[in-house]
Design a protein around this motif. Structure first.
Motif, mmCIF file in Angstrom:
data_model
loop_
_atom_site.group_PDB
_atom_site.id
_atom_site.type_symbol
_atom_site.label_atom_id
_atom_site.label_comp_id
_atom_site.label_asym_id
_atom_site.label_seq_id
_atom_site.Cartn_x
_atom_site.Cartn_y
_atom_site.Cartn_z
ATOM 1 N N MET A 1 0.818 -1.219 0.000
ATOM 2 C CA MET A 1 0.000 0.000 0.000
ATOM 3 C C MET A 1 0.851 1.267 0.000
ATOM 4 S SD MET A 1 -3.247 -0.250 -0.248
ATOM 5 C CE MET A 1 -3.789 1.367 0.187
ATOM 6 N N LYS A 2 2.064 1.161 0.548
ATOM 7 C CA LYS A 2 2.929 2.351 0.641
ATOM 8 C C LYS A 2 3.239 2.921 -0.749
ATOM 9 C CE LYS A 2 3.841 2.487 5.152
ATOM 10 N NZ LYS A 2 4.335 1.311 5.832
ATOM 11 N N GLN A 3 3.131 2.030 -1.786
ATOM 12 C CA GLN A 3 3.420 2.496 -3.148
ATOM 13 C C GLN A 3 2.247 3.293 -3.732
ATOM 14 O OE1 GLN A 3 6.455 1.770 -4.129
ATOM 15 N NE2 GLN A 3 6.724 0.456 -2.336
ATOM 16 N N SER A 4 1.086 3.128 -3.123
ATOM 17 C CA SER A 4 -0.100 3.778 -3.707
ATOM 18 C C SER A 4 -0.032 5.276 -3.469
ATOM 19 C CB SER A 4 -1.370 3.262 -3.047
ATOM 20 O OG SER A 4 -1.295 1.897 -2.910
ATOM 21 N N THR A 5 -0.594 5.996 -4.425
ATOM 22 C CA THR A 5 -0.533 7.449 -4.292
ATOM 23 C C THR A 5 -1.875 7.978 -3.801
ATOM 24 O OG1 THR A 5 -1.313 7.772 -6.518
ATOM 25 C CG2 THR A 5 1.072 7.598 -6.228
ATOM 26 N N LEU A 6 -1.821 9.194 -3.310
ATOM 27 C CA LEU A 6 -3.034 9.866 -2.851
ATOM 28 C C LEU A 6 -4.016 10.002 -4.014
ATOM 29 C CD1 LEU A 6 -3.757 10.971 -0.137
ATOM 30 C CD2 LEU A 6 -2.888 13.195 -0.833
ATOM 31 N N HIS A 7 -3.437 10.235 -5.189
ATOM 32 C CA HIS A 7 -4.260 10.379 -6.389
ATOM 33 C C HIS A 7 -5.063 9.100 -6.642
ATOM 34 C CE1 HIS A 7 -5.520 11.701 -10.275
ATOM 35 N NE2 HIS A 7 -4.922 10.696 -10.878
ATOM 36 N N GLN A 8 -4.397 7.960 -6.494
ATOM 37 C CA GLN A 8 -5.108 6.694 -6.707
ATOM 38 C C GLN A 8 -6.253 6.538 -5.707
ATOM 39 O OE1 GLN A 8 -1.901 3.881 -6.404
ATOM 40 N NE2 GLN A 8 -1.439 3.975 -8.593
ATOM 41 N N LEU A 9 -5.996 6.946 -4.475
ATOM 42 C CA LEU A 9 -7.049 6.839 -3.459
ATOM 43 C C LEU A 9 -8.226 7.745 -3.813
ATOM 44 C CD1 LEU A 9 -4.988 6.754 -0.125
ATOM 45 C CD2 LEU A 9 -5.910 4.843 -1.418
ATOM 46 N N LYS A 10 -7.919 8.934 -4.328
ATOM 47 C CA LYS A 10 -8.990 9.870 -4.711
ATOM 48 C C LYS A 10 -9.826 9.288 -5.852
ATOM 49 C CE LYS A 10 -7.739 14.321 -3.086
ATOM 50 N NZ LYS A 10 -6.697 15.315 -3.165
ATOM 51 N N GLN A 38 -5.763 3.422 -12.752
ATOM 52 C CA GLN A 38 -5.433 3.795 -11.372
ATOM 53 C C GLN A 38 -6.038 2.784 -10.388
ATOM 54 O OE1 GLN A 38 -3.490 6.444 -10.490
ATOM 55 N NE2 GLN A 38 -3.189 6.754 -12.676
ATOM 56 N N VAL A 39 -7.272 2.391 -10.659
ATOM 57 C CA VAL A 39 -7.929 1.436 -9.749
ATOM 58 C C VAL A 39 -7.242 0.069 -9.846
ATOM 59 C CG1 VAL A 39 -10.112 0.242 -9.231
ATOM 60 C CG2 VAL A 39 -10.124 2.685 -9.760
ATOM 61 N N LYS A 40 -6.822 -0.278 -11.042
ATOM 62 C CA LYS A 40 -6.137 -1.558 -11.245
ATOM 63 C C LYS A 40 -4.833 -1.594 -10.436
ATOM 64 C CE LYS A 40 -5.233 -4.505 -15.170
ATOM 65 N NZ LYS A 40 -5.010 -4.497 -16.604
ATOM 66 N N GLN A 41 -4.091 -0.488 -10.513
ATOM 67 C CA GLN A 41 -2.813 -0.443 -9.769
ATOM 68 C C GLN A 41 -3.046 -0.514 -8.265
ATOM 69 O OE1 GLN A 41 -1.021 3.092 -11.331
ATOM 70 N NE2 GLN A 41 -0.251 2.054 -13.153
ATOM 71 N N LEU A 42 -4.104 0.176 -7.833
ATOM 72 C CA LEU A 42 -4.416 0.164 -6.398
ATOM 73 C C LEU A 42 -4.820 -1.244 -5.955
ATOM 74 C CD1 LEU A 42 -4.661 2.117 -3.991
ATOM 75 C CD2 LEU A 42 -7.048 2.464 -4.609
ATOM 76 N N THR A 43 -5.612 -1.907 -6.806
ATOM 77 C CA THR A 43 -6.055 -3.275 -6.497
ATOM 78 C C THR A 43 -4.842 -4.186 -6.335
ATOM 79 O OG1 THR A 43 -7.976 -2.834 -7.859
ATOM 80 C CG2 THR A 43 -7.595 -5.132 -7.293
ATOM 81 N N MET A 48 -6.082 -7.606 -3.163
ATOM 82 C CA MET A 48 -7.426 -8.224 -3.164
ATOM 83 C C MET A 48 -8.319 -7.375 -4.058
ATOM 84 S SD MET A 48 -8.183 -8.975 0.814
ATOM 85 C CE MET A 48 -9.564 -10.071 0.640
ATOM 86 N N PRO A 49 -9.343 -7.985 -4.677
ATOM 87 C CA PRO A 49 -10.241 -7.179 -5.517
ATOM 88 C C PRO A 49 -10.977 -6.131 -4.671
ATOM 89 C CG PRO A 49 -10.710 -9.523 -5.756
ATOM 90 C CD PRO A 49 -9.706 -9.409 -4.670
#
Ligand code: PGA
Length: 319
Positions: A1-10, A38-43, A48-49
């Motif tokens: 999760m540390k790799q995820s960006t704030l943008h992806q969360l938004k 972005q959602v794919k990368q976050l997933t 997990m889906p």
């Protein structure tokens, strides 16, 4: 999760809120493939889906639900941090997210004018919707403050009573009942009636009064807007019961009359509400204080009537 960006969360939060990649893309001014990516990368980062797709509909998975909650907490904390810094700099800056029931649109925007002039650094978003949708927003903690007429029972809130919101019987100005006094409630029930849509607080209040008197209304039409109902009354489709504030701006030659009926007005109040335990941002606190002090005068001018002694209360209460 540390790799995820704030943008992806938004991006993810917007997809979850709209239940749609397309609408999230529209809101964020992105293309649909960018949103999907972005959602794919976050997933992938979560492992997990986050969504299940059944036919054309999207459903959040349990992991998705948890992530939405986390996103909202993170965004709220960041907003608060920004506002704290602005406050330290002596500026009132940040976002104010308000959600109000439909009848409150007759006074809240008026109050916002002077408020925004005084604090030009504050960005305001105002959602106007019915009681049921406000409850949903409250449950999801989407806004800073809510204005509604009926306190929710599904969630504990802190509230302040801000203004009277009487519900009155409205008829066309040339209606025979417009000349009568002390009209029995049975005669109101006998008239063709225009009702607000299911989910409306006005509808609920009207229904409980008539249920109490064991009367049923002759509903001809359901309409989802106070303004549409006013037009339908003027057009002779029937009578209705709405907040007195809906006719505050009608001039002396209004096509509508308030009937002098027994058991009316239905006494209701507007409350400013936020969930118990929610830490109000500096901006929201500033607006609430404004609402309870100067807001009173603006509201009186708007509604053209004196606010009752008990109309504004400076005391915060929990329920
Ligand atoms: P409504 O809100 O738009 O849900 O009818 C008015 C109210 O609850 O008083």
């Amino acid at each position: 999760m540390k790799q995820s960006t704030l943008h992806q969360l938004k991006v993810f939060e917007a997809v979850a809120r709209h239940n749609s990649f397309t609408r999230a893309a529209e809101e964020l001014f992105l293309t649909q493939p960018t949103v999907s990516m972005q959602v794919k990368q976050l997933t992938k980062a979560v492992g997990m889906p986050l969504f299940d797709q059944v036919g054309k509909r999207l459903y959040l998975t349990q992991a998705g639900e948890e992530l939405v909650k986390t996103c909202r907490e993170v965004f709220e904390k960041l907003d608060q941090f920004e506002m704290t810094i602005a406050d330290l700099k002596g500026l009132k800056q940040g976002r104010l997210r308000l959600a109000v029931i439909t009848t409150a649109k007759y006074f809240v925007p008026r109050l916002l004018g002077p408020f925004c002039k005084r604090y030009p650094g504050i960005d305001v978003s105002l959602q106007v919707t019915n009681h049921e949708h406000i409850l949903n927003r409250l449950n999801e903690n989407l806004d800073d403050l809510y204005v509604m007429s009926q306190l929710p029972d599904s969630i504990e809130v802190t509230y302040k009573r801000i203004l009277d919101n009487p519900l009155v019987v409205l008829a066309p100005a040339n209606h025979p009942l417009a000349q009568e006094k002390n009209i029995p409630i049975e005669r109101i029930a006998a008239e063709p009636f225009i009702m607000r849509e299911p989910g409306s607080g006005t509808r609920k209040a009207v229904q409980s009064l008539f249920d109490e008197h064991k009367l049923s209304l002759k509903v001809q039409l359901d309409l989802g807007s106070n303004e549409a109902i006013k037009q339908a009354i003027a057009g002779g489709l029937g009578i209705s019961i709405l907040s007195l504030h809906t006719i505050a701006l009608e001039g002396p030659i209004s096509q509508l009359a308030v009937l002098d009926a027994q058991h009316f007005p239905i006494e209701r109040y507007w409350y400013a509400i936020y969930p118990n335990g929610k830490q109000l941002s500096i901006v929201a606190r500033t607006f609430l204080d404004y609402l309870l002090t100067e807001g009173k005068q603006v509201a009186e001018q708007t509604s053209g009537r004196k606010v009752s002694q008990s109309g504004f209360s400076g005391q915060e209460q929990n329920c």
